[in-house]
Design an enzyme around this catalytic site. Structure first.
Site, PDB file in Angstrom:
ATOM      1  N   ASP A 215       5.000   4.484  10.186  1.00 31.60           N
ATOM      2  CA  ASP A 215       5.494   5.775   9.731  1.00 31.60           C
ATOM      3  C   ASP A 215       6.845   6.022  10.396  1.00 31.60           C
ATOM      4  OD1 ASP A 215       5.672   8.777   9.188  1.00 31.60           O
ATOM      5  OD2 ASP A 215       3.681   8.348   8.393  1.00 31.60           O
TER       6      ASP A 215
ATOM      7  N   ASP B 122      11.165   2.687   9.597  1.00 33.18           N
ATOM      8  CA  ASP B 122      11.546   3.101   8.251  1.00 33.18           C
ATOM      9  C   ASP B 122      11.189   1.963   7.299  1.00 33.18           C
ATOM     10  OD1 ASP B 122      12.818   3.739   5.860  1.00 33.18           O
ATOM     11  OD2 ASP B 122      14.738   4.254   6.786  1.00 33.18           O
ATOM     12  N   VAL B 123      10.298   2.213   6.374  1.00 31.85           N
ATOM     13  CA  VAL B 123       9.828   1.144   5.490  1.00 31.85           C
ATOM     14  C   VAL B 123      10.913   0.640   4.552  1.00 31.85           C
ATOM     15  CG1 VAL B 123       7.391   1.802   5.575  1.00 31.85           C
ATOM     16  CG2 VAL B 123       8.905   2.839   3.844  1.00 31.85           C
TER      17      VAL B 123
ATOM     18  N   TYR C 245       9.602  11.162  -8.807  1.00 34.33           N
ATOM     19  CA  TYR C 245       8.322  10.774  -8.212  1.00 34.33           C
ATOM     20  C   TYR C 245       7.470  10.021  -9.216  1.00 34.33           C
ATOM     21  CZ  TYR C 245       3.765  11.271  -5.925  1.00 34.33           C
ATOM     22  OH  TYR C 245       2.549  11.026  -5.348  1.00 34.33           O
TER      23      TYR C 245
ATOM     24  N   LYS D  90       6.444   6.041  -8.881  1.00 30.25           N
ATOM     25  CA  LYS D  90       5.038   5.662  -8.762  1.00 30.25           C
ATOM     26  C   LYS D  90       4.605   4.787  -9.942  1.00 30.25           C
ATOM     27  CE  LYS D  90       3.609   7.518  -4.877  1.00 30.25           C
ATOM     28  NZ  LYS D  90       3.047   6.700  -3.776  1.00 30.25           N
TER      29      LYS D  90
ATOM     30  N   THR E 126      -2.733  17.590   2.994  1.00 29.29           N
ATOM     31  CA  THR E 126      -1.617  16.723   3.356  1.00 29.29           C
ATOM     32  C   THR E 126      -0.412  17.585   3.695  1.00 29.29           C
ATOM     33  OG1 THR E 126      -0.631  16.530   1.154  1.00 29.29           O
ATOM     34  CG2 THR E 126      -2.471  15.043   1.678  1.00 29.29           C
TER      35      THR E 126
END
Length: 654
Positions: A437, A457-458, A551, A555, A587
């Protein structure tokens, strides 16, 4: 060694003092490791009838001296123990039964297997450790002579005998021959030190004094290893380590964790020219065999090691006169001049125990070699301990391994929400889990040896690659990947779409997953049970809504990517499935204020709004985490390419 006794902390009763002294002994890694050693105190109590009764409080089997409290000791009627010592023989099964029958408290833990030796010794307090300094003296060809040189008549010396009735019977005879009122301790060759006293304070002080004398003897004769001269161990391709873990898992018959150590002391030891000869003579004390096996595997020939273990079992399996079942032939310690030290276990905790034990083993071997040669107990003694039912019972007490024991999972977006819930579900199922994360909280989101939190950072490919290297160094490979990290930017119609928001959504929600898939694929392909991927997508893929173009599109893209991966990776035994959550309100995306506003806009109270689905059920992060864990389980071994809604039922999706 420093005497750390503090009267203000020791308690007032004999049992409290014994527990305190035990924790002092257990807090010194050079004395005991991971449940080793035992302690006792003899005192008098009133039983339920009011009668004065002599009692031996002895450490309960399986308890750790470093943390033991009074409740961890087993109280036994001393008179009954002394009656047992008059017998000519007592089988292990009979001894265990008789010890439990001698307990004053039926709910007490099982007494230590060395209980009867504690009963033999006439002193009120006894402390026993497997001190490195003592083992450095006793694991020598002339170990008894060296012990007598160091301690003179202050200790009695026993040859190694396996713990239990035989050791106690020998102890009774040898104590009658050698013991004196001023004797300070007992050295059991190839095993450890017992010290005695009128109370635990005195027994502990004598223990520290005897250890200090051994340390000074060693300091005068042993040159410390110059770890600065050891060559630094090189990086090893993570795929090589993952493949080695797969072969070790196959030999073990189940997935295992393999953890790598490359510190300077390890580098110095594995660079020894005589590594293969000195490291394979046996463990410091036979007790260690259940954690380390008879010897490490030197090099990477797993099949050869397994064959050698089968031959070892074949040489000795008839020694005890009962039918024995061979344990798995996989190594628990691997030594290699290039790899360093790898330690193996069904869980990371087990691999860490093997690591700790062998780090001390390396130090003792190095010292003993300078004193005349490292010579541990015989192979026969080690085999007897490895296949001793009472010792195996220590491992059995842990119960059956959980379903994901020995497997490694990676969850992105792990600091909160669904990602955190996935980590918890996988940990609860026994996996060793890595959490990624950008939030600092990920590093300590969970505690314990089975969790590794990495802040990164992915979208940074170099950081992802370096993190995967660290994952494999820590756990040996990768079996499950759960991409959950994501960003949601709502309220932007397509006509007003912010290019930066679009690119950010694509970078985090889709591009980063493509990078992770590419880098993780070789590791998943080497998984002992077959790799698994569960993508956290969204209800917006099958049923998008207005104002969430970036988004929804990102996705949808990553869902399509995962479908292609399912097609391509099936030949590698990797299954790829997708979960589409919706209306998960616990969340970070949902604050109480936002939930209340949305509920009001529908003319509902908050509870009704949360259950605004066909099943009228609330969907939580834990609900999603449970589905993810189940998809990774063997029940779904024949499922790949599936898209599973976790939304309580949506008429738009259906």
């Amino acid at each position: 060694m420093r005497n750390r006794w503090n009267d203000a902390e020791s308690g007032t009763s004999p049992l409290q003092e014994c527990a305190y002294g035990s924790r002092l002994i257990g807090g010194e890694p050079t004395l005991v490791l991971h449940g080793g050693g035992n302690t006792s105190v003899k005192t008098t109590v009133r039983d339920v009838t009011g009668a004065e009764t002599e009692v031996l409080y002895v450490k309960g089997s399986g308890h750790d001296l470093a943390s033991i409290q009074p409740a961890g000791f087993a109280p036994l009627r001393l008179a009954r123990l002394r009656e047992l010592l008059t017998l000519d023989a007592l089988s292990d099964e009979q001894m265990v039964n008789e010890l439990r029958c001698a307990l004053l408290d039926a709910s007490a833990p099982d007494p230590s297997v060395e209980t009867l030796l504690h009963a033999v010794l006439p002193h009120p307090a006894v402390q026993h450790s497997h001190a490195d300094a003592i083992l450095s003296l006793t694991n020598l060809p002339n170990g008894e002579d060296v012990v007598r040189e160091v301690f003179g008549d202050d200790v009695v010396v026993f040859p190694y005998v396996m713990p239990g009735f035989d050791l106690a019977a020998l102890g009774a005879r040898l104590w009658a021959e050698q013991g004196r009122p001023d004797t300070l301790g007992l050295v059991l060759l190839n095993h450890g030190l017992f010290s005695f006293g009128a109370d635990t304070r005195e027994a502990y002080a004598r223990h520290i004094d005897l250890i200090t004398r051994a340390e000074r003897y060693l300091e005068a004769r042993v040159t410390p290893v110059d770890t600065s001269a050891a060559p630094a161990l090189p990086p090893v391709p993570r795929t090589e380590l993952a493949e080695l873990r797969r072969r070790i898992s196959e030999a073990a018959g189940a997935p295992v964790i393999v953890s790598r150590q490359t510190d300077a002391a390890t580098a110095a030891f594995v660079s020894r020219p005589d590594l293969a000869e000195v490291s394979t003579r046996g463990p410091l004390t036979p007790d260690h065999v259940i954690r380390t096996k008879l010897a490490p595997m030197v090099g990477s020939d797993v099949a050869g090691y397994a064959d050698a273990y089968r031959e070892y079992f074949g040489r000795h399996h008839q020694r005890r006169g009962t039918e024995l079942t061979q344990l798995d032939p996989a190594p628990r310690v691997v030594l290699d001049p290039r790899l360093g030290m790898l330690t193996v276990g069904r869980r990371a905790k087990d691999a860490d125990i093997a690591r700790d034990i062998y780090q001390h083993t390396m130090q003792v071997i190095a010292a003993a070699e300078q004193l005349g040669g490292y010579q541990p107990a015989s192979e026969e003694h080690i085999f007897d301990l490895e296949y001793w039912d009472l010792e195996q019972a220590k491992l059995r007490r842990a119960g059956s391994p959980p379903p994901f024991a020995g497997e490694v999972a990676l969850v992105t977006g792990a600091a909160s929400g669904i990602g955190r819930a996935c980590v918890k579900a996988l940990l609860d199922a026994g996996a060793s889990v890595v959490g990624w994360d950008v939030a600092d909280a990920v590093t300590d989101a969970f505690s314990g040896p089975e969790y590794l939190g990495q802040r990164l950072d992915v979208t940074d490919e170099d950081a992802v690659s370096a993190a995967l290297d660290a994952v494999v160094e820590r756990f040996g490979g990768l079996d499950m990947v759960v991409p959950c990290a994501g960003v949601f930017r709502s309220g932007m119609p397509v006509a007003e779409l912010d290019p930066a928001a679009w690119r950010q959504s694509m970078a985090i929600n889709a591009d980063s997953v493509a990078t992770l898939y590419r880098l993780a694929h070789p590791l998943l392909a080497a998984s002992p049970r077959g790799g698994r991927v569960v993508l956290i997508a969204s209800k917006n893929v099958p049923a998008p809504g207005p104002g969430a173009a970036a988004y929804s599109a990102s996705k949808a893209a990553v869902t399509q990517l995962s479908r292609v991966a399912a097609l391509e990776w099936a030949q590698d035994g990797i299954r790829v499935n997708v979960v589409h959550p919706d209306a998960v309100f616990d969340t970070g995306l949902w604050t109480p204020e936002i939930i209340a506003q949305r509920a009001a806009s529908y003319g509902m109270d908050v509870d009704a709004y949360k259950r605004r689905n066909l099943l009228h059920t609330e969907v939580s992060s834990a609900t999603v985490g449970a589905v993810v864990a189940r998809l990774c389980s063997p029940e779904f071994a024949a499922t790949t390419g599936a898209q599973i809604p976790v939304d309580g039922g949506s008429d738009r999706v259906i």
